[in-house]
Write an enzyme that holds these catalytic residues in place. Sequence first.
Site, mmCIF file in Angstrom:
data_model
loop_
_atom_site.group_PDB
_atom_site.id
_atom_site.type_symbol
_atom_site.label_atom_id
_atom_site.label_comp_id
_atom_site.label_asym_id
_atom_site.label_seq_id
_atom_site.Cartn_x
_atom_site.Cartn_y
_atom_site.Cartn_z
ATOM 1 N N LEU A 30 54.536 -4.910 26.337
ATOM 2 C CA LEU A 30 53.693 -3.760 26.648
ATOM 3 C C LEU A 30 54.476 -2.457 26.568
ATOM 4 C CD1 LEU A 30 51.513 -5.023 29.647
ATOM 5 C CD2 LEU A 30 51.233 -5.412 27.195
ATOM 6 N N HIS A 31 53.775 -1.397 26.133
ATOM 7 C CA HIS A 31 54.352 -0.064 26.024
ATOM 8 C C HIS A 31 53.311 0.941 26.514
ATOM 9 C CE1 HIS A 31 51.820 0.111 22.473
ATOM 10 N NE2 HIS A 31 52.511 -0.847 21.885
ATOM 11 N N GLY A 33 51.201 2.735 25.036
ATOM 12 C CA GLY A 33 49.866 2.572 24.475
ATOM 13 C C GLY A 33 49.040 1.585 25.275
ATOM 14 N N HIS A 34 49.654 0.461 25.650
ATOM 15 C CA HIS A 34 48.959 -0.503 26.502
ATOM 16 C C HIS A 34 48.675 0.091 27.878
ATOM 17 C CE1 HIS A 34 51.222 -3.323 23.715
ATOM 18 N NE2 HIS A 34 49.972 -3.703 23.547
ATOM 19 N N GLN A 61 46.983 -15.740 14.465
ATOM 20 C CA GLN A 61 46.989 -14.428 13.816
ATOM 21 C C GLN A 61 48.186 -14.237 12.894
ATOM 22 O OE1 GLN A 61 45.474 -12.382 17.845
ATOM 23 N NE2 GLN A 61 46.166 -10.906 16.338
ATOM 24 N N GLY A 148 42.676 -0.717 21.402
ATOM 25 C CA GLY A 148 43.201 0.519 20.855
ATOM 26 C C GLY A 148 42.641 0.826 19.481
ATOM 27 N N SER A 186 53.862 1.000 18.926
ATOM 28 C CA SER A 186 53.667 -0.380 18.499
ATOM 29 C C SER A 186 54.810 -1.220 19.044
ATOM 30 C CB SER A 186 53.641 -0.483 16.963
ATOM 31 O OG SER A 186 53.700 -1.838 16.548
#
Length: 333
Positions: A30-31, A33-34, A61, A148, A186
């Site tokens: 997690l960063h 953005g999360h 994926q 996102g 990312s």
Amino acid sequence: MTTTLLRTAGELHARTRTGRRAVVMTMGALHEGHATLIRTARGIAGPDGEVVVTVFVNPLQFGQGEDLDRYPRTLDADIGLAGQSGADVVFAPAVDEVYPGGEPQVRITAGPMGERLEGSSRPGHFDGMLTVVAKLLHLTRPDVALYGQKDAQQLALIRRMVRDLNFGVEIVGVPTVREEDGLALSSRNRYLSAAERRTALALSGALFAGQDRHAAQEALRARAREVPATRARAEALSAIGESRAAADAHAVATAVPGGPAAVRAAARQVLDEAARLEPPLTLDYLALVDPSDFTEIGDDFTGDAVLAVAARVGATRLIDNVPLTFTSFGAVS
């Protein structure tokens, strides 16, 4: 706040629910953005609701040769960031909790939209993504799920799946979060060396160039709409010192249609220059698409669009996009 780590759907289902449950799905690492997604989810759920963050690296994926094994796993740090951002629960199931009995024989198929852009570059990726999203929606039973907008095609496909298959959940898209230099946040950014990161800035640089070109065109169109449409009145304005406005109106009226083409060209120029850097940027695709189906838009397109790019720098593949809106001009004679 105290954040609870749960490993099974049974544990999650046993929790008492009083308000709305908002879910943020992640593959961990997690960063900020999360964190933005989680904070947005907290606001939607409210003080009486519940925010659940899923952490699951979905093997479906990842295609052959992709980075499943080296994808970062940082659960302890993820729990800390999730809690700081407002999560009540981190749901981190094992693979056999999500896929009991092995890989599922029945899967969600992304359809034609899933074969374009990212789907063309990563065959099967969106089928795997939609399958795990469907599974996690069933396992977590949310009222709302947040994703996102950096993964614009993914978001569009999730919305389509929820609509087409009648999932009873609201889907919310959250704008892309960027680092100070413009690079979209990312989990894969950590793979970049300092030199690779400098090259990688061309992704956002290309999008911003296209965005700037689009803004300039739209401003020109707006200016042209403000001046009279007839030649006589334009000449009258010119005579009293409004030659610039008249010229703008004439330029827009006589220009060859090509707003989208000009946007693509501006972005392409930045990417072409980055291909000559050391290390070079290797372009996968640059596309200007209709977000409803991710097909390329024509020069007469009006409405919302997405300018999207994917490229490799060294061994790292990155994606990014910006939303644009093309307006109709109307007649000018």
